[in-house]
Design a protein around this motif. Structure first.
Motif, short mmCIF file in Angstrom:
data_model
loop_
_atom_site.label_atom_id
_atom_site.label_comp_id
_atom_site.label_asym_id
_atom_site.label_seq_id
_atom_site.Cartn_x
_atom_site.Cartn_y
_atom_site.Cartn_z
N LEU A 94 38.06 44.69 51.84
CA LEU A 94 38.18 45.53 50.64
C LEU A 94 37.46 44.92 49.44
O LEU A 94 37.57 45.43 48.33
CB LEU A 94 39.66 45.78 50.32
N ASP A 97 39.19 44.36 46.14
CA ASP A 97 39.65 45.58 45.48
C ASP A 97 40.72 46.29 46.32
O ASP A 97 40.52 47.41 46.80
CB ASP A 97 38.44 46.51 45.27
N PHE A 99 44.15 48.28 47.37
CA PHE A 99 44.85 49.42 46.78
C PHE A 99 45.85 48.87 45.77
O PHE A 99 46.58 47.93 46.07
CB PHE A 99 45.59 50.16 47.90
N PHE A 103 49.99 52.27 41.76
CA PHE A 103 48.99 53.33 41.88
C PHE A 103 49.47 54.63 41.23
O PHE A 103 48.81 55.64 41.31
CB PHE A 103 48.58 53.55 43.33
N PHE A 108 44.09 55.60 38.05
CA PHE A 108 43.65 55.22 39.39
C PHE A 108 43.26 56.47 40.17
O PHE A 108 44.04 57.40 40.32
CB PHE A 108 44.76 54.47 40.13
N ASP A 109 42.03 56.45 40.68
CA ASP A 109 41.53 57.60 41.43
C ASP A 109 41.55 57.27 42.93
O ASP A 109 40.67 56.59 43.45
CB ASP A 109 40.10 57.92 40.96
N ARG A 110 42.60 57.75 43.56
CA ARG A 110 42.81 57.40 44.96
C ARG A 110 41.69 57.91 45.88
O ARG A 110 41.26 57.21 46.80
CB ARG A 110 44.17 58.00 45.37
N TRP A 113 38.77 55.71 45.59
CA TRP A 113 39.03 54.43 46.27
C TRP A 113 38.81 54.58 47.77
O TRP A 113 38.14 53.77 48.42
CB TRP A 113 40.45 53.94 45.97
N ILE A 116 35.09 54.70 48.59
CA ILE A 116 34.41 53.40 48.54
C ILE A 116 34.82 52.55 49.74
O ILE A 116 33.98 51.89 50.36
CB ILE A 116 34.78 52.64 47.24
N HIS A 117 36.12 52.57 50.04
CA HIS A 117 36.63 51.72 51.13
C HIS A 117 36.88 52.58 52.36
O HIS A 117 38.02 52.72 52.82
CB HIS A 117 37.89 51.01 50.67
#
Ligand SMILES: *[C@@H]1O[C@H](CO)[C@@H](O)[C@H](O)[C@H]1NC(C)=O
Length: 259
Positions: A94, A97, A99, A103, A108-110, A113, A116-117
Motif C-alpha cells: 500500500l 498509505d 486505509f 475513514f 477521505f475518498d474511499r 483509495w 489507487i490501491h
C-alpha cells in the motif's frame, strides 16, 4: 461504516461488493512501525517486514488487508510462521498509505483509495517480490492473503510462481479466478461475511476439488465475521481461539506444501 446494518445491507448485492464490503474496514488495528520480532528491509523496491531465518529455502509471503503491513497481529502471525523455519515477508503493497482508521472523515475518498490501491496492482507488485525471494536462494514459497490480500492472492494461485496459497476471508473472488487456480489452495472463510459468503466459498471449494492435480479445501469458521483471523478482539476468548485455529491451519498448509 462502523454501524453494520444499513450500509452492509446496501453492499451485499450492490456495486460496492466488487471492491469490498464495509466489513473489510471493521476493527482496524493500531498500526505500529516497530512491532514484531523482525525487521523492515527493502525487497523488490517495497518496504517489507522480514522475520525468520534469512537463509531459509522456504519462504512465506503474507499479503495484508487494507490496513497494511504495520498491523501488530499480522506481524505476530508472521513471527509465528517464522518460528517454524520459514523466512516470512510482509511487503508494504500500500506504499505507506493504508486505509485510514478514521475513514468517517468526509475528506477521505474511499473510491479513489480503492482505485489507487487496486488488487490488480497488488498482484503485479507481488511478482517482483517472489522473484527477489527466489534470487535470494528460496526454492519454495507459500502465500497467505487476507481480505484485500486474499483477492490479490487468488490471482497468484493461478500461476506456478508460488507453491501453496491460503486465502483468508477474501475480497469477492470470481468463478473464473477459482477455475484458474493451479496450486494447493486453502480458503478459510467466516460464517458472517458479506464479501465472500459461505455459500459462495463452498461452491468455489467444489470447483477446486474437482481438480485432482492439487489439493484444496474450504473451511468456514462458525460464529465469526470477515477479518477475524487477524482482527480479533483480545478480550473475547472465542474470537482469539478462532483466530488461532485459522492461523494454525495456515501454518499447517505451508508445512505440508512448501518444501
Ligand atoms: C487501539 O487503541 C485504542 C486506544 O488505546 C484501544 O481502545 C483499541 O482497543 C485498540 N485497538 C486494537 C485493535 O488493539
Amino acid at each position: 461504516f462502523l454501524t453494520p446494518s444499513a450500509s452492509d445491507v446496501h453492499q451485499i448485492s450492490g456495486e460496492e461488493r466488487k471492491t469490498s464490503s464495509s466489513q473489510c474496514f471493521e476493527n482496524p488495528p493500531n498500526l505500529s512501525s516497530t512491532c514484531g520480532a523482525g525487521r523492515v528491509e527493502e525487497l523488490a523496491g517495497l518496504k517489507t517486514y522480514v522475520t525468520g531465518p534469512s537463509d531459509s529455502k522456504r519462504a512465506v509471503l503474507l499479503i495484508a488487508d487494507v490496513f497494511g503491513y504495520e498491523a501488530p497481529k499480522l506481524r505476530k502471525l508472521a513471527d509465528k510462521v517464522a518460528s517454524a523455519g520459514f523466512l516470512v515477508v510482509v511487503p508494504d503493497f500500500l506504499y505507506g498509505d493504508p486505509f485510514p482508521m478514521d475513514f468517517s472523515n468526509p475528506n477521505f475518498d474511499r473510491e479513489a483509495w480503492m482505485k489507487i490501491h487496486s488488487m490488480d496492482k497488488g498482484c503485479e507488485d507481488a511478482k517482483p517480490v517472489i522473484s527477489a525471494l527466489k534470487s535470494k536462494g528460496v526454492s519454495a514459497i507459500g502465500a497467505a492473503g487476507f481480505c484485500w490480500g486474499g483477492k490479490v492472492l487468488v490471482k497468484l494461485a493461478g500461476t506456478e510462481d508460488i507453491q501453496a496459497a491460503v486465502i483468508l476471508h477474501p475480497g469477492p473472488m470470481t468463478e473464473d479466478e477459482i477455475e484458474a487456480v493451479k496450486i494447493p489452495t486453502a480458503i478459510l472463510g467466516a460464517e458472517i461475511d458479506h464479501s465472500s459468503p459461505p455459500e459462495e466459498l463452498k461452491k468455489f471449494g467444489e470447483i477446486m476439488s474437482a481438480k485432482t492435480e492439487f489439493e484444496s479445501y474450504v473451511k468456514i469458521f462458525p460464529s465469526v465475521s470477515h477479518g477475524w483471523s487477524v482482527r480479533y478482539d483480545d478480550d473475547n476468548e472465542f474470537a482469539v481461539k478462532s483466530a488461532e485455529e485459522a492461523q494454525e491451519d495456515t501454518l499447517n498448509w505451508f508445512l505440508k506444501h512448501v518444501k
